[in-house]
Write a protein that holds these residues in place. Sequence first.
Motif, PDB file in Angstrom:
ATOM      1  N   PRO A 178       0.907  -1.143   0.094  1.00 18.18           N
ATOM      2  CA  PRO A 178      -0.090  -0.072  -0.239  1.00 18.18           C
ATOM      3  C   PRO A 178       1.062   1.139  -0.053  1.00 18.18           C
ATOM      4  O   PRO A 178       0.382   2.287  -0.491  1.00 18.18           O
ATOM      5  CB  PRO A 178      -0.885  -0.178   1.376  1.00 18.18           C
ATOM      6  CG  PRO A 178      -0.819  -1.502   1.538  1.00 18.18           C
ATOM      7  CD  PRO A 178       0.399  -2.013   1.088  1.00 18.18           C
ATOM      8  N   LEU A 179       1.986   1.165   0.595  1.00 15.01           N
ATOM      9  CA  LEU A 179       2.721   2.186   0.577  1.00 15.01           C
ATOM     10  C   LEU A 179       3.591   2.721  -0.576  1.00 15.01           C
ATOM     11  O   LEU A 179       3.427   3.891  -1.104  1.00 15.01           O
ATOM     12  CB  LEU A 179       3.968   2.329   1.690  1.00 15.01           C
ATOM     13  CG  LEU A 179       3.385   1.908   3.104  1.00 15.01           C
ATOM     14  CD1 LEU A 179       4.609   1.720   4.120  1.00 15.01           C
ATOM     15  CD2 LEU A 179       2.569   3.062   3.579  1.00 15.01           C
ATOM     16  N   VAL A 180       3.668   1.663  -1.213  1.00 14.70           N
ATOM     17  CA  VAL A 180       4.292   1.850  -2.801  1.00 14.70           C
ATOM     18  C   VAL A 180       3.133   2.373  -3.561  1.00 14.70           C
ATOM     19  O   VAL A 180       3.429   3.256  -4.389  1.00 14.70           O
ATOM     20  CB  VAL A 180       5.017   0.546  -3.260  1.00 14.70           C
ATOM     21  CG1 VAL A 180       5.270   0.676  -4.825  1.00 14.70           C
ATOM     22  CG2 VAL A 180       6.222   0.263  -2.553  1.00 14.70           C
ATOM     23  N   ALA A 181       1.891   1.691  -3.405  1.00 17.32           N
ATOM     24  CA  ALA A 181       0.940   2.371  -4.254  1.00 17.32           C
ATOM     25  C   ALA A 181       0.572   3.644  -4.117  1.00 17.32           C
ATOM     26  O   ALA A 181       0.391   4.639  -5.047  1.00 17.32           O
ATOM     27  CB  ALA A 181      -0.296   1.597  -3.890  1.00 17.32           C
ATOM     28  N   VAL A 182       0.672   4.175  -2.747  1.00 15.64           N
ATOM     29  CA  VAL A 182       0.598   5.706  -2.582  1.00 15.64           C
ATOM     30  C   VAL A 182       1.595   6.551  -3.198  1.00 15.64           C
ATOM     31  O   VAL A 182       1.306   7.393  -3.987  1.00 15.64           O
ATOM     32  CB  VAL A 182       0.771   6.005  -1.029  1.00 15.64           C
ATOM     33  CG1 VAL A 182       0.841   7.588  -0.912  1.00 15.64           C
ATOM     34  CG2 VAL A 182      -0.427   5.468  -0.302  1.00 15.64           C
ATOM     35  N   GLU A 183       2.881   6.133  -3.194  1.00 13.12           N
ATOM     36  CA  GLU A 183       3.848   6.612  -3.913  1.00 13.12           C
ATOM     37  C   GLU A 183       3.750   6.819  -5.571  1.00 13.12           C
ATOM     38  O   GLU A 183       3.655   7.910  -6.244  1.00 13.12           O
ATOM     39  CB  GLU A 183       5.172   6.271  -3.740  1.00 13.12           C
ATOM     40  CG  GLU A 183       5.861   6.330  -2.332  1.00 13.12           C
ATOM     41  CD  GLU A 183       5.813   8.127  -1.950  1.00 13.12           C
ATOM     42  OE1 GLU A 183       6.411   8.786  -2.700  1.00 13.12           O
ATOM     43  OE2 GLU A 183       5.789   8.536  -0.948  1.00 13.12           O
ATOM     44  N   LEU A 184       3.240   5.611  -5.943  1.00 16.41           N
ATOM     45  CA  LEU A 184       2.917   5.666  -7.443  1.00 16.41           C
ATOM     46  C   LEU A 184       1.924   6.510  -7.712  1.00 16.41           C
ATOM     47  O   LEU A 184       1.691   6.897  -9.126  1.00 16.41           O
ATOM     48  CB  LEU A 184       2.656   4.059  -7.845  1.00 16.41           C
ATOM     49  CG  LEU A 184       3.691   3.057  -7.992  1.00 16.41           C
ATOM     50  CD1 LEU A 184       3.398   1.731  -7.831  1.00 16.41           C
ATOM     51  CD2 LEU A 184       4.651   3.443  -9.024  1.00 16.41           C
ATOM     52  N   SER A 185       0.933   6.607  -6.930  1.00 17.08           N
ATOM     53  CA  SER A 185      -0.335   7.427  -7.352  1.00 17.08           C
ATOM     54  C   SER A 185      -0.099   8.761  -7.612  1.00 17.08           C
ATOM     55  O   SER A 185      -0.898   9.571  -8.334  1.00 17.08           O
ATOM     56  CB  SER A 185      -1.708   7.415  -6.170  1.00 17.08           C
ATOM     57  OG  SER A 185      -0.933   8.171  -5.228  1.00 17.08           O
ATOM     58  N   LYS A 186       1.266   9.272  -7.365  1.00 16.20           N
ATOM     59  CA  LYS A 186       1.548  10.653  -7.789  1.00 16.20           C
ATOM     60  C   LYS A 186       1.817  10.750  -9.230  1.00 16.20           C
ATOM     61  O   LYS A 186       1.885  12.201  -9.390  1.00 16.20           O
ATOM     62  CB  LYS A 186       2.716  11.196  -6.668  1.00 16.20           C
ATOM     63  CG  LYS A 186       2.613  11.022  -5.260  1.00 16.20           C
ATOM     64  CD  LYS A 186       3.697  11.303  -4.382  1.00 16.20           C
ATOM     65  CE  LYS A 186       3.468  11.151  -2.993  1.00 16.20           C
ATOM     66  NZ  LYS A 186       4.685  11.330  -2.120  1.00 16.20           N
ATOM     67  N   TYR A 187       2.305   9.934  -9.861  1.00 13.92           N
ATOM     68  CA  TYR A 187       2.395  10.035 -11.367  1.00 13.92           C
ATOM     69  C   TYR A 187       1.176   9.758 -12.180  1.00 13.92           C
ATOM     70  O   TYR A 187       0.192   8.961 -12.220  1.00 13.92           O
ATOM     71  CB  TYR A 187       3.526   8.970 -11.629  1.00 13.92           C
ATOM     72  CG  TYR A 187       4.748   8.849 -11.116  1.00 13.92           C
ATOM     73  CD1 TYR A 187       5.858   9.525 -11.511  1.00 13.92           C
ATOM     74  CD2 TYR A 187       4.928   8.516  -9.638  1.00 13.92           C
ATOM     75  CE1 TYR A 187       7.159   9.628 -11.051  1.00 13.92           C
ATOM     76  CE2 TYR A 187       6.239   8.420  -9.060  1.00 13.92           C
ATOM     77  CZ  TYR A 187       7.285   9.175  -9.722  1.00 13.92           C
ATOM     78  OH  TYR A 187       8.455   9.350  -9.105  1.00 13.92           O
ATOM     79  N   PRO A 188       1.063  10.928 -12.947  1.00 16.29           N
ATOM     80  CA  PRO A 188      -0.298  11.026 -13.725  1.00 16.29           C
ATOM     81  C   PRO A 188      -0.484   9.854 -14.681  1.00 16.29           C
ATOM     82  O   PRO A 188      -1.657   9.639 -15.139  1.00 16.29           O
ATOM     83  CB  PRO A 188      -0.269  12.407 -14.505  1.00 16.29           C
ATOM     84  CG  PRO A 188       1.278  12.595 -14.493  1.00 16.29           C
ATOM     85  CD  PRO A 188       1.864  12.007 -13.371  1.00 16.29           C
ATOM     86  N   LYS A 189       0.594   9.251 -15.270  1.00 24.55           N
ATOM     87  CA  LYS A 189       0.417   8.426 -16.413  1.00 24.55           C
ATOM     88  C   LYS A 189       0.856   6.918 -16.112  1.00 24.55           C
ATOM     89  O   LYS A 189       0.765   6.133 -17.081  1.00 24.55           O
ATOM     90  CB  LYS A 189       1.282   8.954 -17.615  1.00 24.55           C
ATOM     91  CG  LYS A 189       1.122   9.934 -18.160  1.00 24.55           C
ATOM     92  CD  LYS A 189       2.051  10.374 -19.425  1.00 24.55           C
ATOM     93  CE  LYS A 189       1.827  12.104 -19.985  1.00 24.55           C
ATOM     94  NZ  LYS A 189       2.524  12.219 -21.224  1.00 24.55           N
ATOM     95  N   ILE A 190       0.689   6.817 -14.754  1.00 23.60           N
ATOM     96  CA  ILE A 190       1.021   5.468 -14.318  1.00 23.60           C
ATOM     97  C   ILE A 190      -0.189   4.837 -13.898  1.00 23.60           C
ATOM     98  O   ILE A 190      -0.890   5.374 -12.983  1.00 23.60           O
ATOM     99  CB  ILE A 190       2.130   5.277 -13.198  1.00 23.60           C
ATOM    100  CG1 ILE A 190       3.504   5.673 -13.586  1.00 23.60           C
ATOM    101  CG2 ILE A 190       1.883   3.904 -12.298  1.00 23.60           C
ATOM    102  CD1 ILE A 190       4.584   5.624 -12.556  1.00 23.60           C
ATOM    103  N   GLU A 191      -0.620   3.568 -14.262  1.00 24.59           N
ATOM    104  CA  GLU A 191      -1.971   2.941 -13.647  1.00 24.59           C
ATOM    105  C   GLU A 191      -1.400   2.019 -12.488  1.00 24.59           C
ATOM    106  O   GLU A 191      -0.421   1.362 -12.664  1.00 24.59           O
ATOM    107  CB  GLU A 191      -2.472   1.907 -14.837  1.00 24.59           C
ATOM    108  CG  GLU A 191      -3.727   1.213 -14.395  1.00 24.59           C
ATOM    109  CD  GLU A 191      -4.025   0.232 -15.293  1.00 24.59           C
ATOM    110  OE1 GLU A 191      -4.529  -1.167 -14.848  1.00 24.59           O
ATOM    111  OE2 GLU A 191      -4.199   0.563 -16.692  1.00 24.59           O
ATOM    112  N   VAL A 192      -1.986   2.291 -11.472  1.00 23.25           N
ATOM    113  CA  VAL A 192      -1.587   1.458 -10.125  1.00 23.25           C
ATOM    114  C   VAL A 192      -2.666   0.439  -9.731  1.00 23.25           C
ATOM    115  O   VAL A 192      -3.895   0.628  -9.687  1.00 23.25           O
ATOM    116  CB  VAL A 192      -1.425   2.683  -8.990  1.00 23.25           C
ATOM    117  CG1 VAL A 192      -0.982   2.037  -7.861  1.00 23.25           C
ATOM    118  CG2 VAL A 192      -0.651   3.932  -9.370  1.00 23.25           C
TER     119      VAL A 192
END
Length: 248
Positions: free
Chosen positions: A121-135
Motif C-alpha cells: 500500500p505504501l508503494v501504491a501511494v507513491e505511485l499514485s503521484k504519477y499521472p500516467k502510471i496505472e496503479v
Amino acid sequence: MLKKERHDFVMRQINLHNRVLTSDLVQLLNVSEDTIRRDLQEMSGERLLYKVHGGALSTSYNSTFSSSTVYAKEAKGNIARKTISLIKDSMVILTGGGTTIIELIKHLPENLKATFFTVSPLVAVELSKYPKIEVNLVGGKFSKNSKINYGGHAISQLAEVNADLCLLGTSALHPKDGLTDTDWEINQLKRKMLNSSKKSAVLCISEKLDISLRLKVAALEDINFLITELAPTAEKLTPYQLKGLKII
C-alpha cells in the motif's frame, strides 16, 4: 556482552533487515529472552526502533518513509537510478515493498507511462503521484511487520498477472543460498511474484550481500538482474556474476 554492544548489534540487524525477531536475537547473542525484551523496550523508549509482538521494526517502517530514518539512503538512491534503466514506457511492472522500492518510485521519470502491480500500500501511494502510471494494489492480509499484503487471496490475484518485470527488495542475498528471508508466508508471496514475471531484478544494498537467513525464497538462477550501489565490476559482486546474474 555489554548492553551497548547488544544494542549496537540489534541496530545493525534492524538497519540491514528492517526487522528482528526476539527468538533470533536470543540465539545470536546467547542471552535470555527477558534480556532481549528489556533491550528492545529500552531502545523503543529511545525511539531507535518500534517494538512489536515477537521482535522489533525499523523506524523507517512508517507511512512517510522520512528521509531522516531511511538507512543507507544514498546507496538506495544510487540503486534507484540504476534500476530506472530497466523500466520503459508501456511495461507491466510488479513490485514488492520496502524502503529501497520506495526510493525507486520516488526517482521514476515524471511522465513514465506504465502499469504497476504492487503488494505494498505504501508503494501504491507513491505511485499514485504519477499521472500516467496505472496503479493496481494486490489485496490480501496486511502484514504489520513487512507493510505488504500477503496470503492466499494475494497469491490468487498474482496468478492472473503476467508482468514484464518484477522488482524486489531483499533482506539477504548469498552466492550459494540465493534469496532468503525469515517469514514463511511472505516468502510464498515473493516466489509467486517471481513466477508471475518474465524478468526479475533484486535491489540490494551491498551490506546485505553474502548473508543467509532461515528460509529460502529463490535460487540465484531464478533471478535475472542484481542491482546494488557498487560498480558492476566490484570484486564483491563476482560470485553473483558467475551464477549468471546480470549486474547493474
